[in-house]
Design an enzyme around this catalytic site. Structure first.
Site, PDB file in Angstrom:
ATOM      1  N   GLU A  13      49.190 -68.189 -25.383  1.00 44.81           N
ATOM      2  CA  GLU A  13      48.313 -67.277 -24.642  1.00 44.81           C
ATOM      3  C   GLU A  13      49.029 -65.979 -24.317  1.00 44.81           C
ATOM      4  O   GLU A  13      50.192 -65.992 -23.918  1.00 44.81           O
ATOM      5  CB  GLU A  13      47.870 -67.961 -23.342  1.00 44.81           C
ATOM      6  N   TYR A  43      43.081 -59.871 -23.305  1.00 46.82           N
ATOM      7  CA  TYR A  43      43.513 -61.281 -23.272  1.00 46.82           C
ATOM      8  C   TYR A  43      43.278 -61.889 -24.650  1.00 46.82           C
ATOM      9  O   TYR A  43      42.220 -61.695 -25.250  1.00 46.82           O
ATOM     10  CB  TYR A  43      42.684 -62.053 -22.229  1.00 46.82           C
TER      11      TYR A  43
END
Ligand code: GDP
Ligand code: MN
Length: 381
Positions: free
Chosen positions: A190, A101
């Site tokens: 993101e 991530y």
């Protein structure tokens, strides 16, 4: 403004963040044609402005054209937490060895961009932050210094990415992502998951991209990406007209000047037992044209039964608002709407006189906000 996954990926691509190739589709036929071009296996992905699409069945692998067709048929029209899927993204399937991530957000608290990296990607980041906070490395950037190589090293070592090939690629991706974040005036970029393939290649499998609304004038190409089809049609119309409008689910249309007064009006209408149909802010100017536009927006909502104007004149002049209301009555068919008007402050006396002179049977003036709210609620019954 939130972008769809594939739009975010297009912006990633412009700055060199590696993404799988793909193609958008709005029909089953287009999906099959896109998959033909891209090759199988492919992934059929719902393009909606909400996360967790995978869990909701909005992300499906397909091994051949027949499967692509079936999956596209399943996903188009699917309701994912109130977002109906009207667009698909057909992407070359990736093999996944690891899911990381990576994100850049604007941290309003410190007024700095915040970079976050963890090897525990793929799942909700809030869950990682809660269950294994040590695995999530956070670092604030000094925007005036910009991205420095030590930033990447600190995050990569902090997250314990050990493979040298991964370290190198993630460092480069981080820098590219930060550049995209700055150049496109983003509030959030993101990547979840940032995958590592079995061959050790790192790429962005998903994207979440939010651009600062106040900077959109600098990015006409991004403005055009706005998914008007997905938005509430009245809210989309309001945006076109430049009217600040939020739809609520009651039957009393509300118009105030200034966000504070408009919100208080919503509260007062609820306080006297009514249900606000919307929140509409005429803004500081409150020109006649602004009033006409606001009424045009409000009356598009079929639930609206009465309309309450609550105006406290400061910069806004009461006579101007009254003129706007009367003009709207000329231009739009407002006969079925009782309109309650409470005018106070600058030029309120002139405004009330104008309304009285016009003698329109559906306009009711009240002296206070509370009386106005009561009247509007009563007339909505
Ligand atoms: P989200 O659920 O809305 O976050 O959508 P994502 O794009 O993140 O996809 C959800 C999950 O589907 C990912 O975490 C992957 O596990 C899986 N997925 C997506 N694309 C692929 C792919 O190309 N290959 C494989 N094997 N899995 C994929
Ligand atoms: Mn995701």
């Amino acid at each position: 403004m939130d972008l769809l996954e594939y739009q975010g990926k297009q912006l990633f691509d412009r700055h060199g963040v590696p993404v799988p190739s793909g193609s958008p589709a709005t029909t089953v036929e287009e999906a099959v044609a896109a998959a033909d071009e891209i090759g199988h296996p492919c992934v059929v992905k719902a393009q909606v402005l909400t996360g967790g699409r995978g869990k909701a069945g909005g992300v499906q692998l397909a091994d051949d054209p027949a499967e692509t067709e079936a999956r596209a048929r399943d996903i188009l029209g699917l309701d994912i937490r109130g977002h109906v899927v009207r667009k698909l993204w057909i992407e070359r399937a990736s093999e996944i060895a690891k899911e990381y991530y990576l994100s850049v957000t604007f941290d309003r608290g410190t007024k700095k961009p915040l970079l976050m990296l963890t090897k525990e990607g793929g799942v909700e980041i809030e869950q990682v932050a809660e269950e294994s906070p040590d695995a999530l490395v956070r670092l604030h950037l000094d925007a005036s210094e910009g991205f420095q190589p030590w930033v990447a090293r600190r995050l990569i070592y902090g997250a314990r990415v050990e493979d040298a090939g991964e370290q190198k690629q993630i460092g480069a991706i981080m820098e590219s992502l930060y550049r995209a974040f700055v150049e496109f005036d983003a509030m959030l970029c993101e990547i979840n998951p940032l995958i590592v393939t079995p061959d050790g290649e790192v790429k962005a499998l998903d994207s979440k991209f939010t651009v600062d609304d106040n900077a959109l004038f600098r990015h006409p190409d991004i403005s055009e990406m706005r998914d008007t089809a997905a938005a509430d049609p009245i809210e989309a119309f309001a945006r076109e007209k430049g009217v600040t409008y939020v739809k609520l689910d009651g039957n009393v249309g509300i118009c105030g000047n200034g966000a504070g007064l408009s919100m208080s009006t919503v509260d007062v209408v609820a306080h006297v037992g009514g249900r606000p149909a919307n929140f509409c802010d005429l803004g500081g100017g409150g020109s006649a044209q602004g009033v006409v536009d606001a009424l045009e927006v409000i009356t598009r909502d079929p639930q609206v039964k009465s309309i309450f104007f609550n105006v406290f004149g400061g910069i806004t002049r009461g006579d101007e608002v009254a003129r706007g209301i009367l003009e709207a009555l000329e231009r739009l068919d407002m006969s079925k709407y009782p309109i309650v008007v409470r005018l106070d402050g600058t030029n309120a006396v002139e405004g009330r006189a104008l309304l009285a002179e016009a003698g329109k049977p559906n306009i009711h003036t009240e002296a206070t906000m509370l009386d106005g709210a009561r009247r509007a609620v009563e007339l909505a019954k």
